[in-house]
Design an enzyme around this catalytic site. Structure first.
Site, PDB file in Angstrom:
ATOM      1  N   LYS A   1       0.851  -1.187   0.000  1.00 17.34           N
ATOM      2  CA  LYS A   1       0.000   0.000   0.000  1.00 17.34           C
ATOM      3  C   LYS A   1       0.886   1.236   0.000  1.00 17.34           C
ATOM      4  O   LYS A   1       2.042   1.184   0.423  1.00 17.34           O
ATOM      5  CB  LYS A   1      -0.898   0.011   1.235  1.00 17.34           C
ATOM      6  CG  LYS A   1      -2.181   0.818   1.058  1.00 17.34           C
ATOM      7  CD  LYS A   1      -3.198   0.096   0.170  1.00 17.34           C
ATOM      8  CE  LYS A   1      -4.493   0.896   0.041  1.00 17.34           C
ATOM      9  NZ  LYS A   1      -5.517   0.172  -0.715  1.00 17.34           N
TER      10      LYS A   1
ATOM     11  N   ASP B   1      -6.833   4.557  -4.919  1.00 15.37           N
ATOM     12  CA  ASP B   1      -7.547   4.399  -3.649  1.00 15.37           C
ATOM     13  C   ASP B   1      -8.221   5.751  -3.424  1.00 15.37           C
ATOM     14  O   ASP B   1      -8.420   6.518  -4.379  1.00 15.37           O
ATOM     15  CB  ASP B   1      -6.575   4.033  -2.514  1.00 15.37           C
ATOM     16  CG  ASP B   1      -7.289   3.573  -1.233  1.00 15.37           C
ATOM     17  OD1 ASP B   1      -7.717   2.407  -1.205  1.00 15.37           O
ATOM     18  OD2 ASP B   1      -7.413   4.368  -0.286  1.00 15.37           O
TER      19      ASP B   1
END
Length: 444
Positions: free
Chosen positions: A126, A166
């Site tokens: 991430k 995201d």
């Protein structure tokens, strides 16, 4: 003290000031304890839980850029490459003022198990920045994205680490990031997913997380002799996940009556008008108050309040820890059948426990919202093979993946005599696949 508790205490002390990471560590490790106990001696000897909880690599870097007034701004960039046992790191980039290393680690840790559940060869990672794209011009966003990629490109690649979007990173941002990557590396490869359709993107990627959430939720309901047809649903959020969750819920016969953003929420008893919501949010970049102003049947309320509306299915699709214990009590009082998480960890630990203790079917995010990363992996396959699949082809594969995910976690929960405990089922099923790969590869 059990091995699980030892590791939770150790990792928490070694990583102070990271409450979101501590939260997911507790949630995952306590729920997999039944599986760990079966092999505790070997796992302890191999330090399996410690290795899982420590990223293989975490990168922090400066991102200087120039705004429209000629002022130099400086943000912080992150990429946490958590675990590559089953494939290259895969996980989104989040651009939001709340981003810090703890949030990125929480998201990356969750991503390990989510990606494992898909059955596809992708590891967990991430990244992101505390940059806020809201209110910025296209030129400012481009300036930031190019500066961000000037450092990130050194650490990613189609067989190493493949970021995606995201919160705060949509098609515009991915396009700028990809253009700069290509400029720096002279490589035209599938190193970012969520790309535009003209340069390697996949049909159905935009819809994937929201659609996948509803495919999963419908499977969960069917396993309990229910379906979405003729059900009422409440949804929080109005971003990409929420919009397409609403769209698919309505296609499957449900009526969605709420949506929200950071300023307020709407209750629309006639059902959310998806076309209008898309126009407000995707085109005009407006607020939910703008939706209510154009929709006679909609009531606008400032602040929070979605979960007070009575519904059969609740779908939190906004952000982490948005559904609290007080909200869970309202959901139970309203005789809700199921809660299924569209955002990453949107339900607090005490709220999750309360919902489960009161018989609410609970679909955890790492399973329920895995549709986005699943189609990202399909985009990677298309890029590698220079193929282009139709919307229906991708959508059918997505549906199969989400169906298989539910089947896998349902079977796992039953194996450990925890029927309907889908949190345990998801965590253990994801854990077992990753650990088998880790142990096969030696101490690395």
């Amino acid at each position: 003290m059990s091995y699980v508790d030892e590791v939770i205490n150790k990792i928490t002390k070694e990583n102070p000031g990271e409450p979101e990471f501590h939260q997911t560590l507790n949630e995952v490790y306590k729920s997999i304890e039944v599986a760990v106990e079966e092999n505790e001696e070997q796992y302890r000897k191999d330090a399996v839980l410690e290795r899982l909880a420590n990223p293989e690599r975490q990168i922090k870097f400066r991102v200087p850029w120039v705004d429209d007034e000629g002022q130099v701004q400086v943000n912080t960039g992150y990429r946490v490459q958590f675990n590559s046992a089953i494939g290259p790191y895969k996980g989104g980039l989040r651009f939001h003022p709340s981003v810090n290393i703890g949030i990125i680690k929480f998201l990356g840790f969750e991503q390990i198990f989510k990606n494992s559940l898909t059955g596809l060869p992708i590891g967990g990672g991430k990244g992101g920045s505390n940059f806020d794209p809201k209110g910025k011009s296209d030129r400012e966003v481009m300036s930031f994205c190019q500066s961000f990629m000037n450092e990130l490109y050194r650490h990613i690649g189609q067989d190493q680490d493949v970021p995606a979007g995201d919160i705060g990173v949509g098609a515009r941002e991915v396009g700028y990031l990809y253009g700069q990557y290509k400029r720096l590396t002279k490589q035209y490869e599938g190193v970012l997913t969520g790309k535009g359709l003209t340069f390697g993107g996949s049909l159905a990627r935009t819809e994937a997380t929201g659609y996948g959430l509803l495919y999963f939720t419908n499977e969960m309901l069917k396993a309990n002799n229910e379906t979405l047809k003729d059900k009422t649903a409440t949804v929080s959020g109005s971003g990409n996940v929420a919009i397409y969750a609403i769209e698919k819920a309505q296609q499957l016969g449900a009526k969605v009556v709420t949506a929200s953003d950071s300023t307020g929420w709407v209750y629309d008893p006639k059902g959310i008008d998806v076309a209008l919501l898309k126009e407000i949010k995707e085109v005009q970049r407006g607020r939910m108050s703008d939706y209510a102003a154009k929709r006679e049947s909609a009531e606008y309320h400032e602040g929070r309040g979605v979960w007070q509306i009575k519904s059969d299915v609740a779908l939190p699709c906004a952000t982490q820890n948005e559904l609290t214990l007080d909200d869970a009590k309202l959901i139970v009082e309203n005789d809700t059948l199921a809660v299924s998480e569209g955002a990453n960890m949107p339900t607090t630990l005490d709220a999750t426990k309360y919902l489960q203790d009161n018989g609410i079917l609970f679909g955890p995010a790492k399973a329920a919202n895995a549709g986005g990363v699943a189609v990202s992996a399909l985009e990677m396959s298309q890029n590698s093979e220079r193929l282009y699949w139709t919307f229906d082809e991708v959508d059918n594969m997505l549906k199969d993946i989400m169906t298989n995910i539910f089947s896998k976690l349902n079977t796992t929960a039953q194996k450990y005599e925890q029927d309907k405990n889908y949190v345990l089922g998801a965590n253990v099923a994801g854990f077992e696949r990753v650990v088998e790969a880790m142990q096969s590869q030696g101490i690395v």
